[in-house]
Design an enzyme around this catalytic site. Structure first.
Site, PDB file in Angstrom:
ATOM      1  N   THR A   3     -51.024  48.595  -5.131  1.00  0.00           N
ATOM      2  CA  THR A   3     -52.067  48.550  -6.164  1.00  0.00           C
ATOM      3  C   THR A   3     -53.092  47.480  -5.788  1.00  0.00           C
ATOM      4  O   THR A   3     -52.932  46.804  -4.773  1.00  0.00           O
ATOM      5  CB  THR A   3     -51.468  48.202  -7.547  1.00  0.00           C
ATOM      6  N   TYR A  60     -51.105  33.299  -9.090  1.00  0.00           N
ATOM      7  CA  TYR A  60     -52.115  33.302 -10.152  1.00  0.00           C
ATOM      8  C   TYR A  60     -52.028  32.040 -11.005  1.00  0.00           C
ATOM      9  O   TYR A  60     -53.019  31.613 -11.596  1.00  0.00           O
ATOM     10  CB  TYR A  60     -51.919  34.554 -11.028  1.00  0.00           C
ATOM     11  N   GLU A  61     -50.852  31.438 -11.063  1.00  0.00           N
ATOM     12  CA  GLU A  61     -50.642  30.231 -11.881  1.00  0.00           C
ATOM     13  C   GLU A  61     -51.053  28.956 -11.137  1.00  0.00           C
ATOM     14  O   GLU A  61     -51.096  27.867 -11.729  1.00  0.00           O
ATOM     15  CB  GLU A  61     -49.166  30.114 -12.282  1.00  0.00           C
ATOM     16  N   HIS A 114     -53.710  44.659  -7.301  1.00  0.00           N
ATOM     17  CA  HIS A 114     -53.389  43.308  -7.765  1.00  0.00           C
ATOM     18  C   HIS A 114     -53.733  42.243  -6.733  1.00  0.00           C
ATOM     19  O   HIS A 114     -54.271  41.198  -7.047  1.00  0.00           O
ATOM     20  CB  HIS A 114     -51.884  43.205  -8.062  1.00  0.00           C
TER      21      HIS A 114
HETATM   22  N1  RBF Z   1     -47.681  36.391  -6.930  1.00  0.00           N
HETATM   23  C1  RBF Z   1     -47.662  35.895  -5.668  1.00  0.00           C
HETATM   24  O1  RBF Z   1     -47.664  34.676  -5.484  1.00  0.00           O
HETATM   25  N2  RBF Z   1     -47.629  36.736  -4.588  1.00  0.00           N
HETATM   26  C2  RBF Z   1     -47.650  38.093  -4.702  1.00  0.00           C
HETATM   27  O2  RBF Z   1     -47.624  38.785  -3.682  1.00  0.00           O
HETATM   28  C3  RBF Z   1     -47.715  38.625  -6.024  1.00  0.00           C
HETATM   29  N3  RBF Z   1     -47.786  39.966  -6.194  1.00  0.00           N
HETATM   30  C4  RBF Z   1     -47.879  40.457  -7.460  1.00  0.00           C
HETATM   31  C5  RBF Z   1     -47.976  41.847  -7.641  1.00  0.00           C
HETATM   32  C6  RBF Z   1     -48.051  42.368  -8.936  1.00  0.00           C
HETATM   33  C7  RBF Z   1     -48.168  43.842  -9.108  1.00  0.00           C
HETATM   34  C8  RBF Z   1     -48.048  41.486 -10.055  1.00  0.00           C
HETATM   35  C9  RBF Z   1     -48.133  42.018 -11.466  1.00  0.00           C
HETATM   36  C10 RBF Z   1     -47.941  40.135  -9.877  1.00  0.00           C
HETATM   37  C11 RBF Z   1     -47.846  39.594  -8.575  1.00  0.00           C
HETATM   38  N4  RBF Z   1     -47.731  38.225  -8.384  1.00  0.00           N
HETATM   39  C12 RBF Z   1     -47.699  37.727  -7.124  1.00  0.00           C
HETATM   40  C13 RBF Z   1     -47.512  37.316  -9.526  1.00  0.00           C
HETATM   41  C14 RBF Z   1     -48.787  36.697 -10.090  1.00  0.00           C
HETATM   42  O3  RBF Z   1     -49.299  35.739  -9.206  1.00  0.00           O
HETATM   43  C15 RBF Z   1     -48.472  36.014 -11.440  1.00  0.00           C
HETATM   44  O4  RBF Z   1     -47.408  35.109 -11.280  1.00  0.00           O
HETATM   45  C16 RBF Z   1     -48.085  36.979 -12.561  1.00  0.00           C
HETATM   46  O5  RBF Z   1     -48.995  38.046 -12.633  1.00  0.00           O
HETATM   47  C17 RBF Z   1     -48.024  36.254 -13.923  1.00  0.00           C
HETATM   48  O6  RBF Z   1     -49.291  35.707 -14.250  1.00  0.00           O
END
Ligand code: RBF
Length: 167
Positions: free
Chosen positions: A91, A62-63, A93
């Protein structure tokens, strides 16, 4: 010949002089590490100098878009490879993050007018992600990081500020 995947490039592109940033997430670190290593190895094979490769990490996928945007806006790079590994959980997400990151990366490359290479794996299982990083011993599949580096050099040479296409 493989049916799926990228075909042969129209010519060999020389990455010498190209400045490449890799922006990667740290979630699913083992898979990320293999993809980044594959990408860096290929960049060097294609002539990109060590000192012209910068690796920037962010917490999660997400970043990535903001980091890519700032990296390109700095005018220090010709092309950015964005690498993240999203694995579907129980979920929703996954869907939200995959959708917003994908859309944002497309918008950024068009706004900044510089290539952003899409290295975001969106996998239904961890095994799928391991396979795409060449880490599944049973199948010994291809490391997609290698393809992303090839795409970066081709796009940087063809469409970057210092378009160096030679034929
Ligand atoms: N970031 C990833 O790069 N890969 C993932 O599979 C991933 N799964 C996540 C699942 C959940 C439930 C949450 C809350 C975050 C996840 N994130 C994942 C992190 C997301 O990209 C981000 O770093 C955080 O939500 C902080 O903004």
């Amino acid at each position: 010949m493989a049916i799926k995947g990228v075909g042969a490039p129209d010519q060999v592109y020389d990455g010498n002089g190209l400045r490449v940033a890799i922006v990667h997430a740290r979630w699913n670190a083992k898979i990320i590490d293999a993809l980044v290593t594959g990408a860096v190895g290929r960049l060097k094979e294609l002539g990109v100098l060590d000192e012209s490769i910068e690796i920037i990490s962010v917490p999660g996928s997400y970043e990535i878009p903001l980091a890519v945007q700032k990296t390109l806006a700095s005018q220090r790079f010709d092309v950015v490879i964005a690498i993240g590994v999203l694995i579907k959980g129980s979920t929703v997400h996954f869907e939200y993050i995959a959708e917003s990151v994908t859309r944002s990366l497309m918008q950024i490359q068009l706004k900044e007018n510089k290539p952003v290479i899409y290295g975001i794996l969106t996998c239904l299982t961890e095994l799928q992600a391991l396979e795409r990083a060449g880490l599944d011993e049973a199948k010994a599949m291809h490391n997609h990081g290698i393809d992303w580096a090839s795409a970066a050099v081709e796009m940087g040479c063809k469409f970057g500020d210092k378009a160096t296409t030679s034929s």
